[in-house]
Write a protein that holds these residues in place. Structure first.
Motif, PDB file in Angstrom:
ATOM      1  N   THR A  95      -4.130   0.857   7.653  1.00 24.65           N
ATOM      2  CA  THR A  95      -3.388   1.835   7.250  1.00 24.65           C
ATOM      3  C   THR A  95      -1.850   0.728   6.870  1.00 24.65           C
ATOM      4  O   THR A  95      -0.778   2.283   6.645  1.00 24.65           O
ATOM      5  N   ASP A  96      -1.460   0.642   7.058  1.00 29.18           N
ATOM      6  CA  ASP A  96       0.448   0.337   6.993  1.00 29.18           C
ATOM      7  C   ASP A  96       0.549  -0.900   6.178  1.00 29.18           C
ATOM      8  O   ASP A  96       0.338  -1.952   5.644  1.00 29.18           O
ATOM      9  N   LEU A  97       0.723   0.014   4.745  1.00 30.25           N
ATOM     10  CA  LEU A  97       0.571  -0.993   3.451  1.00 30.25           C
ATOM     11  C   LEU A  97       2.090  -1.035   2.324  1.00 30.25           C
ATOM     12  O   LEU A  97       2.729  -0.257   2.536  1.00 30.25           O
ATOM     13  N   CYS A  98       1.941  -1.898   1.790  1.00 39.50           N
ATOM     14  CA  CYS A  98       3.537  -2.313   1.031  1.00 39.50           C
ATOM     15  C   CYS A  98       2.700  -2.724  -0.076  1.00 39.50           C
ATOM     16  O   CYS A  98       1.350  -3.451  -0.281  1.00 39.50           O
ATOM     17  N   VAL A  99       3.875  -2.438  -1.881  1.00 37.76           N
ATOM     18  CA  VAL A  99       3.496  -3.212  -2.461  1.00 37.76           C
ATOM     19  C   VAL A  99       3.809  -4.422  -2.428  1.00 37.76           C
ATOM     20  O   VAL A  99       5.649  -4.478  -2.505  1.00 37.76           O
ATOM     21  N   MET A 100       3.672  -5.838  -2.866  1.00 36.80           N
ATOM     22  CA  MET A 100       4.696  -6.999  -2.382  1.00 36.80           C
ATOM     23  C   MET A 100       4.364  -7.981  -4.112  1.00 36.80           C
ATOM     24  O   MET A 100       3.661  -7.723  -5.788  1.00 36.80           O
ATOM     25  N   ALA A 101       5.584  -7.783  -4.306  1.00 39.57           N
ATOM     26  CA  ALA A 101       5.777  -8.885  -5.531  1.00 39.57           C
ATOM     27  C   ALA A 101       5.826 -10.393  -5.064  1.00 39.57           C
ATOM     28  O   ALA A 101       5.309 -10.910  -4.700  1.00 39.57           O
ATOM     29  N   ALA A 102       5.738 -11.634  -6.280  1.00 38.61           N
ATOM     30  CA  ALA A 102       5.524 -12.470  -6.505  1.00 38.61           C
ATOM     31  C   ALA A 102       5.791 -13.285  -5.945  1.00 38.61           C
ATOM     32  O   ALA A 102       5.462 -14.406  -5.083  1.00 38.61           O
ATOM     33  N   ASN A 103       7.399 -13.498  -5.587  1.00 38.53           N
ATOM     34  CA  ASN A 103       7.697 -13.836  -4.437  1.00 38.53           C
ATOM     35  C   ASN A 103       7.550 -13.613  -3.257  1.00 38.53           C
ATOM     36  O   ASN A 103       8.462 -13.323  -2.085  1.00 38.53           O
ATOM     37  N   GLY A 104       7.048 -12.549  -2.724  1.00 40.78           N
ATOM     38  CA  GLY A 104       7.011 -12.552  -1.370  1.00 40.78           C
ATOM     39  C   GLY A 104       7.779 -10.815  -1.257  1.00 40.78           C
ATOM     40  O   GLY A 104       7.626 -10.563   0.261  1.00 40.78           O
ATOM     41  N   ARG A 105       8.394 -10.160  -1.753  1.00 47.58           N
ATOM     42  CA  ARG A 105       9.496  -9.488  -1.706  1.00 47.58           C
ATOM     43  C   ARG A 105       8.445  -7.696  -1.766  1.00 47.58           C
ATOM     44  O   ARG A 105       7.738  -7.625  -2.767  1.00 47.58           O
ATOM     45  N   PHE A 106       8.481  -6.953  -0.779  1.00 49.44           N
ATOM     46  CA  PHE A 106       8.304  -5.719  -0.318  1.00 49.44           C
ATOM     47  C   PHE A 106       8.751  -4.920  -0.977  1.00 49.44           C
ATOM     48  O   PHE A 106      10.085  -5.196  -1.233  1.00 49.44           O
ATOM     49  N   VAL A 107       8.151  -4.205  -2.348  1.00 50.90           N
ATOM     50  CA  VAL A 107       8.817  -2.968  -3.173  1.00 50.90           C
ATOM     51  C   VAL A 107       8.826  -1.756  -2.472  1.00 50.90           C
ATOM     52  O   VAL A 107       9.789  -0.592  -3.451  1.00 50.90           O
ATOM     53  N   ALA A 108       7.891  -1.515  -2.017  1.00 54.53           N
ATOM     54  CA  ALA A 108       7.017  -0.169  -2.134  1.00 54.53           C
ATOM     55  C   ALA A 108       6.730   0.270  -0.436  1.00 54.53           C
ATOM     56  O   ALA A 108       5.741  -0.812  -0.780  1.00 54.53           O
ATOM     57  N   ARG A 148     -11.410  12.334   7.575  1.00 52.36           N
ATOM     58  CA  ARG A 148     -11.893  13.450   7.208  1.00 52.36           C
ATOM     59  C   ARG A 148     -10.274  13.861   5.937  1.00 52.36           C
ATOM     60  O   ARG A 148     -10.658  14.855   5.092  1.00 52.36           O
ATOM     61  N   GLN A 149      -9.639  14.123   6.548  1.00 51.38           N
ATOM     62  CA  GLN A 149      -8.161  14.351   6.173  1.00 51.38           C
ATOM     63  C   GLN A 149      -6.740  13.362   6.272  1.00 51.38           C
ATOM     64  O   GLN A 149      -6.788  12.369   6.946  1.00 51.38           O
ATOM     65  N   ALA A 150      -6.021  13.725   4.841  1.00 44.69           N
ATOM     66  CA  ALA A 150      -4.341  13.061   5.202  1.00 44.69           C
ATOM     67  C   ALA A 150      -3.786  14.460   4.867  1.00 44.69           C
ATOM     68  O   ALA A 150      -3.986  14.801   4.256  1.00 44.69           O
ATOM     69  N   TYR A 151      -2.612  13.878   5.521  1.00 43.64           N
ATOM     70  CA  TYR A 151      -1.368  14.807   5.689  1.00 43.64           C
ATOM     71  C   TYR A 151      -0.107  13.906   4.599  1.00 43.64           C
ATOM     72  O   TYR A 151       0.388  12.821   4.986  1.00 43.64           O
ATOM     73  N   ILE A 152       0.844  14.365   4.114  1.00 42.20           N
ATOM     74  CA  ILE A 152       2.054  13.726   3.643  1.00 42.20           C
ATOM     75  C   ILE A 152       3.143  14.893   3.729  1.00 42.20           C
ATOM     76  O   ILE A 152       2.946  16.601   2.517  1.00 42.20           O
ATOM     77  N   ALA A 153       4.535  14.819   4.023  1.00 42.40           N
ATOM     78  CA  ALA A 153       5.201  15.399   4.120  1.00 42.40           C
ATOM     79  C   ALA A 153       6.439  15.145   2.836  1.00 42.40           C
ATOM     80  O   ALA A 153       6.619  14.443   2.852  1.00 42.40           O
ATOM     81  N   GLY A 154       6.547  16.665   1.865  1.00 44.33           N
ATOM     82  CA  GLY A 154       7.402  16.140   0.959  1.00 44.33           C
ATOM     83  C   GLY A 154       8.735  17.457   1.656  1.00 44.33           C
ATOM     84  O   GLY A 154       9.253  18.010   1.614  1.00 44.33           O
ATOM     85  N   TYR A 155       9.877  16.406   1.207  1.00 45.70           N
ATOM     86  CA  TYR A 155      11.021  17.030   0.709  1.00 45.70           C
ATOM     87  C   TYR A 155      12.109  17.355  -0.301  1.00 45.70           C
ATOM     88  O   TYR A 155      13.536  17.356  -0.221  1.00 45.70           O
ATOM     89  N   ILE A 159      -0.096   5.535  -2.246  1.00 44.44           N
ATOM     90  CA  ILE A 159      -0.472   5.957  -1.962  1.00 44.44           C
ATOM     91  C   ILE A 159      -1.967   5.996  -2.085  1.00 44.44           C
ATOM     92  O   ILE A 159      -2.474   6.631  -0.589  1.00 44.44           O
ATOM     93  N   LEU A 160      -2.160   5.587  -2.767  1.00 40.79           N
ATOM     94  CA  LEU A 160      -3.742   5.998  -3.656  1.00 40.79           C
ATOM     95  C   LEU A 160      -4.189   5.160  -2.776  1.00 40.79           C
ATOM     96  O   LEU A 160      -5.361   5.352  -2.045  1.00 40.79           O
ATOM     97  N   GLU A 161      -3.825   3.034  -2.079  1.00 42.42           N
ATOM     98  CA  GLU A 161      -4.413   2.614  -1.575  1.00 42.42           C
ATOM     99  C   GLU A 161      -4.890   3.171  -0.343  1.00 42.42           C
ATOM    100  O   GLU A 161      -6.454   3.118  -0.082  1.00 42.42           O
ATOM    101  N   CYS A 162      -3.580   3.770   0.254  1.00 45.48           N
ATOM    102  CA  CYS A 162      -3.609   4.168   1.579  1.00 45.48           C
ATOM    103  C   CYS A 162      -4.630   4.901   1.914  1.00 45.48           C
ATOM    104  O   CYS A 162      -5.487   4.823   2.570  1.00 45.48           O
ATOM    105  N   LEU A 163      -5.019   6.262   0.826  1.00 39.06           N
ATOM    106  CA  LEU A 163      -5.763   7.134   0.745  1.00 39.06           C
ATOM    107  C   LEU A 163      -7.917   6.713   0.654  1.00 39.06           C
ATOM    108  O   LEU A 163      -8.458   6.593   1.558  1.00 39.06           O
TER     109      LEU A 163
END
Length: 217
Positions: free
Chosen positions: A116-129, A176-183, A163-167
């Motif tokens: 449940t620790d996720l990243c968006v990865m570019a083709a070159n292996g770089r994490f962008v989100a 059953r539930q997930a929470y995210i804080a928004g600032y 976030i959707l993939e994590c959910l």
């Protein structure tokens, strides 16, 4: 409990703080009486994982979502977070080693799960989100934290996608539930668009700094 904290932790330096909900009016009065004051606020969005989630986002060509169980590149993750949260374009070898030591320590607890620790990865292996869900197994709930996007890749839907993939991962694990804080309004708007079902307001109270000699004159 507050008296105990002030007696036993009060000499650890300024900076004691606490988060409470808008419903805790009695606690607010106690904090005010002990020299704390409200410094900021944030919202906590609740996701009901018993409901159907929005459709997974279509990823742009060349980008995929990976989790740390299958692709444990924590160095790339720390580099992403340093840029996204601190604006650092690069980390020195010493800084990266320090960050990884902290990462290794934080992952020793029972609330961390690499799937449940996720990243968006570019083709070159770089994490962008990325984002990370910490799980309270007893309550079948999770807090999704460290939602971030590299400044060069914002406004492209990557935060929403990860976030959707994590959910989905959490739902498949039976939570059953997930929470995210928004600032910020933008963050709250994003979480609402993903399907949050409830919003709670939180306040951050901080202890007032002690008066210096000049202030007491």
């Amino acid at each position: 409990m507050l008296d105990w904290v002030l007696v036993n932790w009060g000499d650890r330096g300024p900076g004691l703080s606490i988060e409470i909900t808008a419903r805790q009016t009695g606690e607010m009065a106690i904090l005010d009486a002990h020299g704390f004051s409200q410094k900021s606020s944030f919202f906590r969005e609740t996701f009901d994982l018993s409901r159907e989630l929005p459709q997974r986002a279509d990823m742009q060509e060349g980008f995929t979502i990976v989790d740390m169980a299958a692709h444990p590149d924590y160095a790339a993750q720390r580099i992403l977070r340093a840029e996204a949260f601190q604006g650092k374009s690069a980390l020195s070898d010493a800084e990266l080693r320090h960050e990884l030591l902290f990462t290794n320590h934080s992952h020793e607890g029972p609330i961390y799960h690499p799937q449940t620790d996720l990243c968006v990865m570019a083709a070159n292996g770089r994490f962008v989100a990325g984002c990370e869900a910490l799980i309270d197994a007893r309550s079948a709930a999770a807090d999704i934290e460290r939602v971030c996007t590299h400044s060069a890749f914002r406004r492209r839907g990557f935060a929403r996608a990860v976030i959707l993939e994590c959910l989905y991962h959490l739902q498949e694990m039976g939570l059953r539930q997930a929470y995210i804080a928004g600032y910020s309004p933008a963050a709250v708007g994003l979480y609402t668009s993903i399907g949050s079902t409830e919003r709670s307001t939180f306040y951050i109270y901080e202890e007032a700094a002690p008066l210096g000699e000049d202030d007491q004159e």
